[in-house]
Design an enzyme around this catalytic site. Structure first.
Site, short mmCIF file in Angstrom:
data_model
loop_
_atom_site.label_atom_id
_atom_site.label_comp_id
_atom_site.label_asym_id
_atom_site.label_seq_id
_atom_site.Cartn_x
_atom_site.Cartn_y
_atom_site.Cartn_z
N ASP A 35 0.83 -1.20 0.00
CA ASP A 35 0.00 0.00 0.00
C ASP A 35 0.87 1.26 0.00
OD1 ASP A 35 -2.32 1.46 0.05
OD2 ASP A 35 -2.63 1.27 2.21
N ASN A 83 -10.45 -2.62 -6.84
CA ASN A 83 -9.59 -1.65 -7.53
C ASN A 83 -10.11 -1.26 -8.91
OD1 ASN A 83 -6.43 -2.90 -6.16
ND2 ASN A 83 -7.82 -1.30 -5.42
#
Length: 264
Positions: A35, A83
C-alpha cells in the site's frame, strides 16, 4: 539465509538485523499488502500513477530477498476486485504494467527458482492479460525454491464464496451431506496452499482490506508507516525480527515465532 548474508555489508544495519534472526524460526509463508504507491507519488510531486512503476522495484527486491532468506511462500496483494473502481486511466496503466512485468521478470524468477501463481477471479481479466499470466505461470512451473502468489482481481470474501461453491459441487458429486462439512473441507478449496504466518502492511493503514480473510485467523500482523515504493530489505528484516519476538498462542498454546504449519 547464508546467500543473503554474503550480500550484506558487515557492520551495516542490515547485518545487525540479520544476526538477530533464527533461520530455523523464519515464517514459512509471508503475505504483504503493498500500500502507498499513490501517496508516494504525491509526495514526490508526481501524478498518482507514477507510484506504480516505483512499486514494481520494491516487488522485485522483496521477492529476491525472500528467496535468499529461504522463505517458502510469499503472497502479494497486487490488485483487488475493488480496484476496478479506480480512475480508468490508472486501471489501464496497471494492466499495461502487469503485462510488461510478466514479459521482463520471468528470467529473474527462474534464476531465483521462484514458481509464480496468480490467485483471484482470473476469468474477469481480458484475454490478452490471461495469455500473459498463463505464459508466466507455465514458464516458472518447474521452480521449487519459493512459491510467489500474486493476488490479482482478488477479494477475500469472493474467495470464500468460490471455495464454498466448490465444496458443494464436490459433496453433491460424492453424495455427501453438508452436515459433515469441516473447516478442512473449505481450506482445501481456497486459492492458497497454506496460511500466512506473517502479514506485512505498508503505509500505516490498520485494516485487512478484504485480503486472505479465512487464512488470517492466526497470522501475526506487522504494520509499517513506510510507503510501498520505499519498502526495502531493512524493512523486511525488521518485520521478520518483530515476528520472531512475538508470543504466538493459537487460542491457548504459547509459542515464540513458530510458523502455523509447524503446529498443524
Amino acid at each position: 539465509m547464508h546467500e543473503l548474508e554474503t550480500l550484506i555489508e558487515p557492520g551495516s544495519p542490515d547485518a545487525f538485523l540479520l544476526r538477530q534472526l533464527d533461520p530455523n524460526r523464519l515464517p514459512k509463508h509471508v503475505a504483504i499488502i503493498m500500500d502507498g504507491n499513490g501517496r508516494w507519488a504525491n509526495r514526490q510531486g508526481k501524478a498518482r500513477i507514477a507510484g506504480h512503476p516505483a512499486g514494481v522495484e520494491a516487488v522485485r527486491a522483496t521477492v529476491e530477498n525472500c528467496a535468499r532468506l529461504g522463505i517458502p511462500t510469499l503472497t502479494l496483494y497486487a490488485f483487488s476486485s475493488e480496484n476496478w473502481r479506480r480512475p480508468r486511466v490508472e486501471v489501464t496503466m496497471l494492466m499495461r504494467l502487469l503485462h510488461q512485468c510478466l514479459e521482463r521478470e520471468v528470467p529473474l524468477l527462474n534464476r531465483h527458482g521462484v514458481r509464480l501463481r496468480f490467485i483471484g477471479r482470473l476469468e474477469g481479466l481480458s484475454a490478452e492479460i490471461r495469455k500473459a499470466l498463463d505464459y508466466a505461470v507455465s514458464a516458472t512451473a518447474h521452480n521449487q525454491r519459493m512459491t510467489l502468489n500474486v493476488a490479482f482481481n482478488y477479494g477475500g470474501r469472493a474467495e470464500i464464496v468460490d471455495a464454498l461453491r466448490s465444496v458443494v459441487r464436490e459433496f453433491m458429486g460424492l453424495g455427501r451431506s453438508l452436515d459433515t462439512l469441516t473447516e478442512a473441507d473449505v481450506a482445501r478449496h481456497l486459492y492458497t496452499d497454506s496460511d500466512p504466518d506473517l502479514l506485512i502492511r505498508t503505509s500505516g493503514e490498520m485494516r485487512l482490506s478484504n485480503f486472505l480473510l479465512w487464512q488470517m485467523a492466526y497470522t501475526e500482523i506487522f504494520v509499517t508507516d513506510t510507503l510501498w515504493p520505499d519498502f526495502n530489505r531493512t524493512h523486511l528484516l525488521e518485520a521478520l525480527v518483530a515476528y520472531q519476538r512475538r508470543q504466538r498462542r493459537f487460542g491457548g498454546v504459547e509459542t515464540v515465532g513458530v510458523p502455523v504449519s509447524a503446529l498443524a
